[in-house]
Design a protein around this motif. Structure first.
Motif, mmCIF file in Angstrom:
data_model
loop_
_atom_site.group_PDB
_atom_site.id
_atom_site.type_symbol
_atom_site.label_atom_id
_atom_site.label_comp_id
_atom_site.label_asym_id
_atom_site.label_seq_id
_atom_site.Cartn_x
_atom_site.Cartn_y
_atom_site.Cartn_z
ATOM 1 N N GLY A 25 -30.530 28.446 8.163
ATOM 2 C CA GLY A 25 -30.721 28.761 9.570
ATOM 3 C C GLY A 25 -30.111 27.704 10.479
ATOM 4 N N ALA A 26 -30.225 26.428 10.078
ATOM 5 C CA ALA A 26 -29.607 25.351 10.868
ATOM 6 C C ALA A 26 -28.090 25.508 10.916
ATOM 7 N N LEU A 27 -27.498 25.889 9.800
ATOM 8 C CA LEU A 27 -26.047 26.117 9.776
ATOM 9 C C LEU A 27 -25.655 27.255 10.715
ATOM 10 N N LEU A 28 -26.434 28.324 10.708
ATOM 11 C CA LEU A 28 -26.132 29.451 11.585
ATOM 12 C C LEU A 28 -26.300 29.072 13.053
ATOM 13 N N ILE A 29 -27.330 28.279 13.345
ATOM 14 C CA ILE A 29 -27.534 27.819 14.722
ATOM 15 C C ILE A 29 -26.336 26.999 15.190
ATOM 16 N N ALA A 30 -25.873 26.117 14.330
ATOM 17 C CA ALA A 30 -24.726 25.285 14.685
ATOM 18 C C ALA A 30 -23.462 26.121 14.862
ATOM 19 N N LEU A 31 -23.257 27.086 13.981
ATOM 20 C CA LEU A 31 -22.034 27.889 14.043
ATOM 21 C C LEU A 31 -21.982 28.782 15.275
ATOM 22 N N THR A 32 -23.145 29.187 15.786
ATOM 23 C CA THR A 32 -23.175 30.071 16.952
ATOM 24 C C THR A 32 -23.273 29.313 18.272
ATOM 25 N N ASP A 33 -23.331 27.993 18.209
ATOM 26 C CA ASP A 33 -23.441 27.194 19.438
ATOM 27 C C ASP A 33 -22.067 26.999 20.072
ATOM 28 N N PRO A 34 -21.890 27.329 21.354
ATOM 29 C CA PRO A 34 -20.577 27.193 22.011
ATOM 30 C C PRO A 34 -20.070 25.754 22.052
ATOM 31 N N VAL A 35 -20.971 24.782 22.238
ATOM 32 C CA VAL A 35 -20.544 23.377 22.294
ATOM 33 C C VAL A 35 -20.017 22.930 20.933
ATOM 34 N N VAL A 36 -20.674 23.351 19.875
ATOM 35 C CA VAL A 36 -20.204 23.020 18.533
ATOM 36 C C VAL A 36 -18.837 23.648 18.280
ATOM 37 N N GLN A 37 -18.668 24.893 18.680
ATOM 38 C CA GLN A 37 -17.389 25.570 18.498
ATOM 39 C C GLN A 37 -16.279 24.870 19.276
ATOM 40 N N SER A 38 -16.617 24.413 20.482
ATOM 41 C CA SER A 38 -15.615 23.729 21.300
ATOM 42 C C SER A 38 -15.222 22.379 20.698
ATOM 43 N N SER A 39 -16.212 21.596 20.266
ATOM 44 C CA SER A 39 -15.929 20.267 19.699
ATOM 45 C C SER A 39 -15.220 20.361 18.350
#
Length: 394
Positions: A25-39
């Motif tokens: 679930g933590a991996l999915l949260i990170a993958l769907t976060d726009p800031v993570v995708q941008s960085s």
């Protein structure tokens, strides 16, 4: 030997399944976060930004999950801060009671997939009693509870009777009876003089009368109601039935091996019926707690809120053991209560919580996978180390 049994046992598998599901679930949260995708787009230029974004996303989400389900540190005092815990207990109440009914059926070898239908029939009867009769306070509530439980018991007992008399598989009959119950209640909610509110064109019942509503345990500022006490009492009763009564012994014997139980003199057909009657009564009580504990303005055909199916997951996570089901119900109640907070505070899709719940069941259904990931021993399998013989040349 004992440590191997503990590390590789069902309790450890359940706990580690939850851990694995939270990691995924933590991996999915990170993958769907726009800031993570941008960085991630400039990872090689500044890798620290990505790691920081992942940490902020995951820690923020799970912090909101905790504060939405256990205790909110942002509230000014303890009375306000503890509200999320009472919300968790409220969500957990019907899950625990329905899970006990499903789990008891599992222990008797009956796969009760008809929780939704049994809940809807119980809700229809309890709701009708709740808004149609003028009875004294307390008596009205008790009559509604008993009526709902009888409705659930009859709907579940019908499945047991079909299994005993005709050999019809309970999975098929319970699924079909789910549809029968849903469309029956939907029809009654559109029929004036039945369950539909007078003068209304909407498929909705009248409001429950105050004399039938479950009282709040901690005052009107909290949602926790008498249904949670029923959940505790039901857990104790089901534990006693399965662990201390002759009927529970027969349930377990039939669940393990119906043929051997029949040879031992147990009336297997009667056990099928009684198991589904008690299972349906418990699931019906969950429906009653849903209608008399959480609804004050009337109900529609979606009042079951998928609890009948979620209870299957709770029973599986609890290994069909009463206190295990109680703990699993609390966990799923916390996920449900905290999921809304996580969505509101961090913008995390509520579907992530559903994924975590599904993953828990997936990992529980695959113990070898969990043992392989955490390198756990298999219970009952021990390594025998032969002593090495040292032979000296004379």
């Amino acid at each position: 030997m004992a440590m191997n049994e503990i590390l590789g046992g069902s309790v450890m598998i359940s706990l580690l399944s939850i851990v694995l599901a939270m990691i995924v679930g933590a991996l999915l949260i990170a993958l769907t976060d726009p800031v993570v995708q941008s960085s991630a787009g400039y990872f090689f230029a500044r890798p620290g930004d990505l790691f920081n974004a992942v940490w902020q996303s995951v820690s923020g989400a799970y912090s909101s999950l905790f504060q939405g389900s256990i205790y909110n540190f942002r509230r000014p005092d303890f009375a306000d801060g503890i509200k999320p815990l009472t919300q968790t207990l409220t969500f957990a109440t019907p899950l625990i009671i329905a899970g006990l009914g499903i789990g008891l059926g599992f222990r008797a070898g009956m796969f009760n997939i008809g929780g939704r239908g049994q809940m809807l029939i119980a809700i229809g009867i309890a709701g009708w009693i709740g808004f149609s009769f003028d009875l004294p306070y307390g008596v009205h509530m008790i009559v509604a509870v008993i009526g709902g439980m009888i409705g659930g018991a009859l709907w579940g007992g019908l499945v047991g009777l079909l299994k005993a008399r005709t050999g019809a598989h309970e999975v098929i009959t319970t699924i079909m009876l789910n549809y029968v119950a849903f469309y029956l209640i939907s029809y009654l909610l559109r029929t004036p003089g039945a369950l539909q509110a007078p003068g209304s064109n909407n498929p909705k019942s009248p409001a429950m009368k105050d004399t039938a509503i479950f009282p709040k345990l901690l005052g009107d500022q909290y949602t926790l109601n008498l249904g949670f006490i029923f959940a505790i009492i039901a857990t104790i009763i089901v534990w006693w039935i399965l662990a201390r009564s002759s009927l529970g012994f027969k349930f377990r014997a039939v669940g393990e091996n119906p043929s051997a139980a029949r040879v031992a003199g147990i009336n297997v057909k009667a056990i099928f019926v009684w198991a589904m009657v008690i299972s349906g009564a418990l699931v019906g009580l969950a429906g009653v707690s849903q209608i008399l504990g959480n609804v004050t303005t009337g109900f529609s055909s979606g009042i079951d809120a998928g609890i009948g199916f979620d209870a299957i997951t709770v029973a599986l996570l609890g290994r069909s053991r009463p206190w295990g089901i109680f703990g699993a119900g609390l966990l799923f109640g916390a996920l449900k209560a905290g999921g809304f907070s996580m969505q509101a505070a961090e913008g995390i899709p509520i579907d992530i919580v559903l994924v975590v719940q599904s993953l828990i069941v997936l990992f529980i259904a695959a113990p070898p996978l969990v043992r392989a990931v955490f390198r756990l021993p298999t219970p009952g399998v021990y390594k025998t180390i032969a002593p090495k013989l040292k032979v000296e040349r004379i």
